[in-house]
Design a protein around this motif. Structure first.
Motif, PDB file in Angstrom:
ATOM      1  N   VAL A 180     -77.964  35.777 -60.728  1.00 18.41           N
ATOM      2  CA  VAL A 180     -78.728  34.810 -61.518  1.00 18.41           C
ATOM      3  C   VAL A 180     -77.935  33.521 -61.603  1.00 18.41           C
ATOM      4  N   ALA A 181     -78.659  32.411 -61.707  1.00 17.56           N
ATOM      5  CA  ALA A 181     -78.056  31.116 -61.994  1.00 17.56           C
ATOM      6  C   ALA A 181     -78.305  30.820 -63.462  1.00 17.56           C
ATOM      7  N   ARG A 182     -77.250  30.519 -64.176  1.00 14.90           N
ATOM      8  CA  ARG A 182     -77.369  30.292 -65.607  1.00 14.90           C
ATOM      9  C   ARG A 182     -76.799  28.919 -65.948  1.00 14.90           C
ATOM     10  N   GLY A 183     -77.499  28.180 -66.798  1.00 13.60           N
ATOM     11  CA  GLY A 183     -77.016  26.866 -67.183  1.00 13.60           C
ATOM     12  C   GLY A 183     -77.905  26.232 -68.221  1.00 13.60           C
ATOM     13  N   PRO A 184     -77.536  25.061 -68.702  1.00 13.92           N
ATOM     14  CA  PRO A 184     -78.339  24.370 -69.713  1.00 13.92           C
ATOM     15  C   PRO A 184     -79.580  23.758 -69.089  1.00 13.92           C
ATOM     16  N   SER A 231     -77.499  27.940 -72.812  1.00 13.78           N
ATOM     17  CA  SER A 231     -77.635  28.348 -71.421  1.00 13.78           C
ATOM     18  C   SER A 231     -78.878  29.190 -71.222  1.00 13.78           C
ATOM     19  N   ARG A 232     -79.519  29.018 -70.082  1.00 10.20           N
ATOM     20  CA  ARG A 232     -80.721  29.758 -69.729  1.00 10.20           C
ATOM     21  C   ARG A 232     -80.618  30.248 -68.291  1.00 10.20           C
ATOM     22  N   ILE A 233     -81.376  31.277 -67.954  1.00  9.25           N
ATOM     23  CA  ILE A 233     -81.497  31.688 -66.560  1.00  9.25           C
ATOM     24  C   ILE A 233     -82.393  30.679 -65.856  1.00  9.25           C
ATOM     25  N   LEU A 234     -81.833  29.995 -64.868  1.00  3.98           N
ATOM     26  CA  LEU A 234     -82.546  28.958 -64.131  1.00  3.98           C
ATOM     27  C   LEU A 234     -83.136  29.479 -62.831  1.00  3.98           C
ATOM     28  N   GLY A 235     -82.611  30.597 -62.344  1.00  6.62           N
ATOM     29  CA  GLY A 235     -83.100  31.156 -61.095  1.00  6.62           C
ATOM     30  C   GLY A 235     -82.395  32.466 -60.797  1.00  6.62           C
ATOM     31  N   TYR A 236     -82.859  33.141 -59.778  1.00  2.00           N
ATOM     32  CA  TYR A 236     -82.264  34.425 -59.398  1.00  2.00           C
ATOM     33  C   TYR A 236     -82.583  34.698 -57.936  1.00  2.00           C
ATOM     34  N   ALA A 237     -81.829  35.599 -57.338  1.00  2.00           N
ATOM     35  CA  ALA A 237     -82.033  35.913 -55.927  1.00  2.00           C
ATOM     36  C   ALA A 237     -81.423  37.274 -55.624  1.00  2.00           C
ATOM     37  N   GLY A 238     -81.891  37.889 -54.537  1.00  2.00           N
ATOM     38  CA  GLY A 238     -81.372  39.179 -54.116  1.00  2.00           C
ATOM     39  C   GLY A 238     -81.268  39.270 -52.606  1.00  2.00           C
ATOM     40  N   ALA A 267     -78.678  41.073 -42.483  1.00  2.00           N
ATOM     41  CA  ALA A 267     -79.032  41.135 -43.901  1.00  2.00           C
ATOM     42  C   ALA A 267     -80.465  40.654 -44.062  1.00  2.00           C
ATOM     43  N   ASP A 268     -81.050  40.915 -45.236  1.00  6.96           N
ATOM     44  CA  ASP A 268     -82.431  40.504 -45.505  1.00  6.96           C
ATOM     45  C   ASP A 268     -82.501  39.883 -46.894  1.00  6.96           C
ATOM     46  N   LEU A 269     -82.949  38.633 -46.967  1.00  7.07           N
ATOM     47  CA  LEU A 269     -83.145  37.991 -48.267  1.00  7.07           C
ATOM     48  C   LEU A 269     -84.372  38.617 -48.912  1.00  7.07           C
ATOM     49  N   LEU A 270     -84.178  39.292 -50.040  1.00  4.04           N
ATOM     50  CA  LEU A 270     -85.259  40.028 -50.686  1.00  4.04           C
ATOM     51  C   LEU A 270     -86.094  39.147 -51.600  1.00  4.04           C
ATOM     52  N   THR A 271     -85.452  38.246 -52.325  1.00  7.75           N
ATOM     53  CA  THR A 271     -86.184  37.372 -53.238  1.00  7.75           C
ATOM     54  C   THR A 271     -85.307  36.197 -53.604  1.00  7.75           C
ATOM     55  N   ILE A 272     -85.951  35.074 -53.914  1.00  3.00           N
ATOM     56  CA  ILE A 272     -85.242  33.915 -54.451  1.00  3.00           C
ATOM     57  C   ILE A 272     -86.264  33.076 -55.199  1.00  3.00           C
ATOM     58  N   ALA A 273     -85.915  32.653 -56.402  1.00  6.03           N
ATOM     59  CA  ALA A 273     -86.849  31.880 -57.212  1.00  6.03           C
ATOM     60  C   ALA A 273     -86.091  31.059 -58.238  1.00  6.03           C
ATOM     61  N   THR A 274     -86.650  29.914 -58.612  1.00 10.27           N
ATOM     62  CA  THR A 274     -86.081  29.072 -59.653  1.00 10.27           C
ATOM     63  C   THR A 274     -87.194  28.601 -60.587  1.00 10.27           C
ATOM     64  N   ILE A 275     -86.805  28.230 -61.798  1.00  9.52           N
ATOM     65  CA  ILE A 275     -87.790  27.711 -62.745  1.00  9.52           C
ATOM     66  C   ILE A 275     -88.047  26.232 -62.445  1.00  9.52           C
TER      67      ILE A 275
END
Length: 267
Positions: free
Chosen positions: A57-61, A161-168, A178-186
């Motif tokens: 996860v990406a976390r920040g203000p 701080s908030r979760i700004l995005g995540y990826a797997g 490798a295989d990028l399973l998911t990636i998303a941001t707000i």
């Protein structure tokens, strides 16, 4: 594991069980009918303990509205909440609100997270993108977590701080791709290179695991995401017809070769 905060206070951390309620709400907002359930997310996170995949996860203000800019962004006001984005400042025309997340600019993902990536041949490459990215309604998640959910104050200068995005990423045993399973941001993460940082981190994970390349699928209409991937060395290698079902759409298959990490000086 976490990375040092950047100048905008954003850090990357391994996803934990405490993050799942927030991530599940992001899923529902960004991916609509194709969202992974919280149970599926929990199963994926449990599987990650085996070492064959990783979720971060990406976390920040959150940006404060007003005539200020985040470090590295063009002069002018902070990004205004809008359509979900892969981290690129590429606005798209209004469209069917059902086409959010992987159908729009909020993210992209494989459809079978718990399984290794398909290894069969893809269809012939596309000649050109199908069109501009679709857009959907703004995420309602910027208001913050519900009581008891993990969203603590770790941002720059004490900002919340908030979760700004995540990826797997699925890496398997490191013997193949490798295989990028998911990636998303707000939406509020636009122009902050959050998606780019998530992708870079997971590509480094795949490189350390010994993978020779990274594969991914992305909606043919999602030009913004395809541009992001191209900037990271991905090229289109084929097409999976009618891969996405809600709404139905082809998936562009992209692949990036991983260069070996540089050897230590003097080795």
């Amino acid at each position: 594991m976490s990375t040092p905060p950047g100048p905008d206070g954003v850090t990357l951390e391994d996803m934990t069980e405490a993050d799942l309620p927030v991530v599940a709400r992001l899923e529902a907002s960004l991916f609509g009918a194709e969202a992974w359930s919280q149970d599926l997310l929990a199963a994926e996170l449990a599987a990650a303990s085996g070492g064959d995949r990783r979720y971060v996860v990406a976390r920040g203000p959150l940006p404060v509205p007003g005539p200020t800019s985040w470090p590295g962004s063009p002069p002018g006001p902070c990004p205004v909440p809008g359509p979900a984005s892969t981290g690129l400042s590429v606005p798209g025309p209004a469209s069917d609100p059902s086409q959010t997340g992987s159908a729009g600019t909020g993210g992209s993902r494989a459809l079978a997270p718990a399984s290794p990536p398909a290894t069969g041949p893809a269809d012939p490459p596309l000649a050109a993108p199908a069109g501009p990215p679709a857009t959907g309604p703004a995420s309602p998640l910027a208001a913050g977590p519900k009581p008891g959910e993990r969203e603590d104050a770790r941002g720059a200068a004490g900002a919340e701080s908030r979760i700004l995005g995540y990826a797997g990423m699925w890496v398997g045993d490191g013997a193949g791709d490798a295989d990028l399973l998911t990636i998303a941001t707000i939406p509020q993460a636009r122009r902050r290179k959050v998606a780019s940082r998530l992708l870079t981190e997971l590509m480094d994970t795949a490189r350390r695991a010994g993978c020779r390349a990274v594969l991914l699928e992305v909606r043919a209409s999602n030009a913004a995401a395809q541009s992001l991937y191209a900037a990271h060395g991905f090229t289109r290698i084929g097409l999976r017809r009618r891969y996405y079902q809600t709404p139905q759409e082809d998936a562009v298959v992209m692949r990036a070769l991983l260069r070996p990490a540089p050897a230590p000086v003097g080795s």
